[in-house]
Design an enzyme around this catalytic site. Structure first.
Site, PDB file in Angstrom:
ATOM      1  N   HIS A 115       0.860  -1.202   0.000  1.00  0.00           N
ATOM      2  CA  HIS A 115       0.000   0.000   0.000  1.00  0.00           C
ATOM      3  C   HIS A 115       0.883   1.235   0.000  1.00  0.00           C
ATOM      4  O   HIS A 115       2.095   1.163   0.188  1.00  0.00           O
ATOM      5  CB  HIS A 115      -1.000  -0.032   1.150  1.00  0.00           C
ATOM      6  CG  HIS A 115      -0.417   0.075   2.532  1.00  0.00           C
ATOM      7  ND1 HIS A 115       0.407  -0.886   3.066  1.00  0.00           N
ATOM      8  CD2 HIS A 115      -0.544   1.032   3.485  1.00  0.00           C
ATOM      9  CE1 HIS A 115       0.752  -0.527   4.300  1.00  0.00           C
ATOM     10  NE2 HIS A 115       0.204   0.644   4.574  1.00  0.00           N
ATOM     11  N   HIS A 125       1.295   3.961   1.901  1.00  0.00           N
ATOM     12  CA  HIS A 125       1.779   4.761   3.036  1.00  0.00           C
ATOM     13  C   HIS A 125       3.295   4.925   2.984  1.00  0.00           C
ATOM     14  O   HIS A 125       4.027   3.999   2.612  1.00  0.00           O
ATOM     15  CB  HIS A 125       1.357   4.122   4.359  1.00  0.00           C
ATOM     16  CG  HIS A 125      -0.078   4.389   4.697  1.00  0.00           C
ATOM     17  ND1 HIS A 125      -0.787   3.638   5.597  1.00  0.00           N
ATOM     18  CD2 HIS A 125      -0.938   5.339   4.229  1.00  0.00           C
ATOM     19  CE1 HIS A 125      -2.038   4.105   5.682  1.00  0.00           C
ATOM     20  NE2 HIS A 125      -2.147   5.130   4.857  1.00  0.00           N
ATOM     21  N   ASP A 167       5.618   4.890   5.104  1.00  0.00           N
ATOM     22  CA  ASP A 167       6.476   3.933   5.807  1.00  0.00           C
ATOM     23  C   ASP A 167       6.484   2.554   5.131  1.00  0.00           C
ATOM     24  O   ASP A 167       7.013   1.591   5.692  1.00  0.00           O
ATOM     25  CB  ASP A 167       6.068   3.824   7.286  1.00  0.00           C
ATOM     26  CG  ASP A 167       4.655   3.316   7.483  1.00  0.00           C
ATOM     27  OD1 ASP A 167       3.773   3.642   6.671  1.00  0.00           O
ATOM     28  OD2 ASP A 167       4.431   2.556   8.446  1.00  0.00           O
ATOM     29  N   HIS A 168       5.914   2.467   3.926  1.00  0.00           N
ATOM     30  CA  HIS A 168       6.004   1.243   3.126  1.00  0.00           C
ATOM     31  C   HIS A 168       6.631   1.473   1.750  1.00  0.00           C
ATOM     32  O   HIS A 168       6.967   0.511   1.058  1.00  0.00           O
ATOM     33  CB  HIS A 168       4.620   0.584   2.981  1.00  0.00           C
ATOM     34  CG  HIS A 168       4.097   0.085   4.294  1.00  0.00           C
ATOM     35  ND1 HIS A 168       4.114  -1.246   4.657  1.00  0.00           N
ATOM     36  CD2 HIS A 168       3.599   0.757   5.361  1.00  0.00           C
ATOM     37  CE1 HIS A 168       3.636  -1.374   5.881  1.00  0.00           C
ATOM     38  NE2 HIS A 168       3.314  -0.172   6.336  1.00  0.00           N
ATOM     39  N   HIS A 221      -7.581  -0.502   5.516  1.00  0.00           N
ATOM     40  CA  HIS A 221      -6.517   0.388   6.013  1.00  0.00           C
ATOM     41  C   HIS A 221      -6.241   1.478   4.974  1.00  0.00           C
ATOM     42  O   HIS A 221      -6.201   2.665   5.294  1.00  0.00           O
ATOM     43  CB  HIS A 221      -5.282  -0.469   6.277  1.00  0.00           C
ATOM     44  CG  HIS A 221      -4.086   0.293   6.738  1.00  0.00           C
ATOM     45  ND1 HIS A 221      -4.002   0.859   7.991  1.00  0.00           N
ATOM     46  CD2 HIS A 221      -2.913   0.580   6.115  1.00  0.00           C
ATOM     47  CE1 HIS A 221      -2.828   1.466   8.117  1.00  0.00           C
ATOM     48  NE2 HIS A 221      -2.153   1.313   6.994  1.00  0.00           N
ATOM     49  N   ASP A 275      -0.418  -4.126   6.557  1.00  0.00           N
ATOM     50  CA  ASP A 275      -1.194  -3.395   7.553  1.00  0.00           C
ATOM     51  C   ASP A 275      -2.673  -3.764   7.504  1.00  0.00           C
ATOM     52  O   ASP A 275      -3.533  -3.005   7.940  1.00  0.00           O
ATOM     53  CB  ASP A 275      -1.016  -1.879   7.371  1.00  0.00           C
ATOM     54  CG  ASP A 275       0.404  -1.432   7.698  1.00  0.00           C
ATOM     55  OD1 ASP A 275       1.266  -2.293   7.988  1.00  0.00           O
ATOM     56  OD2 ASP A 275       0.658  -0.217   7.661  1.00  0.00           O
ATOM     57  N   HIS A 277       4.073  -4.507  10.945  1.00  0.00           N
ATOM     58  CA  HIS A 277       4.571  -3.779  12.131  1.00  0.00           C
ATOM     59  C   HIS A 277       4.699  -4.696  13.335  1.00  0.00           C
ATOM     60  O   HIS A 277       3.915  -5.637  13.496  1.00  0.00           O
ATOM     61  CB  HIS A 277       3.618  -2.636  12.511  1.00  0.00           C
ATOM     62  CG  HIS A 277       3.585  -1.513  11.526  1.00  0.00           C
ATOM     63  ND1 HIS A 277       4.441  -0.440  11.598  1.00  0.00           N
ATOM     64  CD2 HIS A 277       2.807  -1.300  10.437  1.00  0.00           C
ATOM     65  CE1 HIS A 277       4.182   0.405  10.597  1.00  0.00           C
ATOM     66  NE2 HIS A 277       3.194  -0.100   9.871  1.00  0.00           N
TER      67      HIS A 277
END
Ligand SMILES: [Fe+2]
Length: 255
Positions: free
Chosen positions: A56, A58, A60-61, A114, A133, A171
């Site tokens: 996805h 985001h 942090d990915h 998400h 996530d 995570h």
């Protein structure tokens, strides 16, 4: 298993993972949270990555997408629904897409909730899934872009995988997830035993992955909408499954 996984931490609590086919040498990076740790995992492994599999959009990915792409000349695969938000994306996938990998295939499972286009990657031969996530060990992702009924359908798809399917998520939230889970499912002996194990792992600084679908079905309150004890605890004996899930998600938001 014909494939091997190298798991490591990125940023503060993101998991990084390399997926490697022993026979062909093919290697994929699952999401790109941070360049340094991924690069050092690649160097230590001696593997040569050819692909990033993005779950996805985001930050942090995907943050290290462009840096890794220029360093390793790899291709970036990600969800069609988020193509405009994923830096450097080359190929897009959707529900049912099949990606050849080594001597097996990776199947794409769309799991919106998400984010609107979140996908999970499933290797049916190795019975392995990367759920990022959407499904965490003892938890599920926050509902940023789609409401509870959409996430509920996504989680149902993952819950239907064979129970022995090995799960890697995005995570290290497992200990706080366990503390929350005990407020929903306090009399679940399997959850209590698992929480003890998780506490021991975390106090040694070790990761709580992998888990399995079977273990999650037995202990993760976000998959246990049908459980009579949880329903009783919530005063929702006669509620629809989706409403039980939505209530658990709402309580976690306020935990
Ligand atoms: Fe995310």
């Amino acid at each position: 298993m014909a494939v091997e996984i190298k798991l490591f931490m990125c940023r503060t609590d993101n998991f990084g993972a390399l997926l490697h086919d022993r026979e062909t040498g093919e290697t994929a990076i699952i999401d790109a949270p941070e360049e340094g740790p991924i690069q050092s995992a690649i160097e230590h492994s001696g593997w040569t990555p050819s692909t990033i599999l993005t779950t996805h959009h985001h930050a942090d990915h995907v943050e290290a997408n462009l840096a890794l792409k220029s360093r390793y000349k790899l291709r970036i695969i990600g969800p069609e629904a988020e193509r405009d938000k994923i830096p450097g994306i080359d190929d897009t996938v959707e529900q049912g897409s099949v990606i050849p990998f080594g001597n097996e295939t990776i199947e794409v499972i769309e799991t919106p909730g998400h984010t609107a286009g979140h996908v999970c990657y499933y290797l049916p031969k190795s019975k392995l899934a990367f759920t990022a996530d959407t499904l965490f060990a003892l938890g599920c992702g926050r509902l940023f872009e789609r409401p509870a009924p959409v996430m509920f359908e996504s989680l149902k798809k993952l819950a239907a995988l064979p129970p022995e399917t090995v799960i890697y998520c995005g995570h290290e939230y497992t200990l706080s997830n366990a503390r929350f889970a005990l407020t929903i499912d306090p009399d679940n002996a399997a959850l209590r035993a698992r929480t003890d194990k998780i506490e021991a792992l975390r106090s040694d600084g070790r990761p709580t992955l992998p888990t399995t679908i079977g273990e999650e079905l037995a202990t993760n309150p976000f998959l246990r909408w049908a459980d009579p004890a949880i329903r009783k605890h919530l005063g929702m004996e006669k509620a629809a499954d989706v409403d039980v899930f939505a209530e658990v998600r709402k309580r976690k938001d306020n935990f």
